[in-house]
Scaffold this motif. Sequence first.
Motif, PDB file in Angstrom:
ATOM      1  N   UNK A  53       0.856  -1.191   0.000  1.00  0.00           N
ATOM      2  CA  UNK A  53       0.000   0.000   0.000  1.00  0.00           C
ATOM      3  C   UNK A  53       0.888   1.236   0.000  1.00  0.00           C
ATOM      4  N   UNK A  54       0.256   2.375   0.016  1.00  0.00           N
ATOM      5  CA  UNK A  54       0.968   3.642  -0.017  1.00  0.00           C
ATOM      6  C   UNK A  54       1.899   3.799   1.193  1.00  0.00           C
ATOM      7  N   UNK A  81       3.221  -7.002  14.276  1.00  0.00           N
ATOM      8  CA  UNK A  81       4.336  -6.049  14.173  1.00  0.00           C
ATOM      9  C   UNK A  81       5.023  -6.145  12.814  1.00  0.00           C
ATOM     10  N   UNK A  82       5.048  -7.330  12.202  1.00  0.00           N
ATOM     11  CA  UNK A  82       5.624  -7.509  10.862  1.00  0.00           C
ATOM     12  C   UNK A  82       4.572  -7.495   9.762  1.00  0.00           C
ATOM     13  N   UNK A  99       7.140   2.810   1.388  1.00  0.00           N
ATOM     14  CA  UNK A  99       8.377   3.323   1.963  1.00  0.00           C
ATOM     15  C   UNK A  99       9.314   2.235   2.447  1.00  0.00           C
ATOM     16  N   UNK A 100       8.812   1.011   2.624  1.00  0.00           N
ATOM     17  CA  UNK A 100       9.669  -0.077   3.098  1.00  0.00           C
ATOM     18  C   UNK A 100       9.720  -1.242   2.113  1.00  0.00           C
ATOM     19  N   UNK A 101       9.480  -0.953   0.833  1.00  0.00           N
ATOM     20  CA  UNK A 101       9.513  -2.000  -0.190  1.00  0.00           C
ATOM     21  C   UNK A 101      10.878  -2.678  -0.279  1.00  0.00           C
ATOM     22  N   UNK A 102      11.934  -1.946   0.090  1.00  0.00           N
ATOM     23  CA  UNK A 102      13.285  -2.474  -0.018  1.00  0.00           C
ATOM     24  C   UNK A 102      13.489  -3.730   0.837  1.00  0.00           C
ATOM     25  N   UNK A 127      13.114  -2.242  -9.402  1.00  0.00           N
ATOM     26  CA  UNK A 127      14.302  -2.748  -8.729  1.00  0.00           C
ATOM     27  C   UNK A 127      14.022  -3.908  -7.766  1.00  0.00           C
ATOM     28  N   UNK A 128      12.801  -4.008  -7.261  1.00  0.00           N
ATOM     29  CA  UNK A 128      12.546  -5.024  -6.231  1.00  0.00           C
ATOM     30  C   UNK A 128      11.470  -6.018  -6.645  1.00  0.00           C
ATOM     31  N   UNK A 129      10.253  -5.555  -6.840  1.00  0.00           N
ATOM     32  CA  UNK A 129       9.142  -6.482  -7.058  1.00  0.00           C
ATOM     33  C   UNK A 129       9.267  -7.285  -8.353  1.00  0.00           C
ATOM     34  N   UNK A 130       9.719  -6.648  -9.429  1.00  0.00           N
ATOM     35  CA  UNK A 130       9.831  -7.370 -10.704  1.00  0.00           C
ATOM     36  C   UNK A 130      10.779  -8.554 -10.553  1.00  0.00           C
ATOM     37  N   UNK A 131      11.905  -8.337  -9.887  1.00  0.00           N
ATOM     38  CA  UNK A 131      12.868  -9.423  -9.655  1.00  0.00           C
ATOM     39  C   UNK A 131      12.292 -10.474  -8.708  1.00  0.00           C
TER      40      UNK A 131
END
Length: 154
Positions: A53-54, A81-82, A99-102, A127-131
């Motif tokens: 989400x946003x 919490x996670x 903001x925490x997609x990394x 950079x993240x989800x596609x891989x």
Amino acid sequence: MSLKTGQKAVFNDVHRFRQLRAGRRFGKTVLARTEIARAIGTLPPGSLVCYQAQSYKQAKRLMWSPLTSTLAPATRTANISDLTLTLKNGTQIMLFGSGNYDTARGLGVDYLVIDEAQDSPAESWFEVWRAALADKRGKALFIYTPKGRSNWTY
């Protein structure tokens, strides 16, 4: 869960990557919940389903309670919490904020929903989800509200 006509058209589309660009009150988040429920029912045990989400707070507000109450009989553990649910069959559902997609780097994802994609950094996808989807040939649904030409979803 019953879907409206427009939601059904997206739900029944078989493409690997799908986009839903719709205005407010269309029922985009309801569709996202339905999509996640379907993914859980059709993917093999031990799969990984992610929702972004946003913000982390928005992911919690929009998805956590509906998912935990709907999936309570099938849930082994729920970590608030996670924002991670682990089902009895080993499938995990993880909720993220843009903001925490990394923190998703290195995951192998079977199904992904990016809600309000127009407000998500383009790097989250490229950079993240596609891989994360690549090795398992995972599927993705992008949900967003039209917001002009100044964002990556245009």
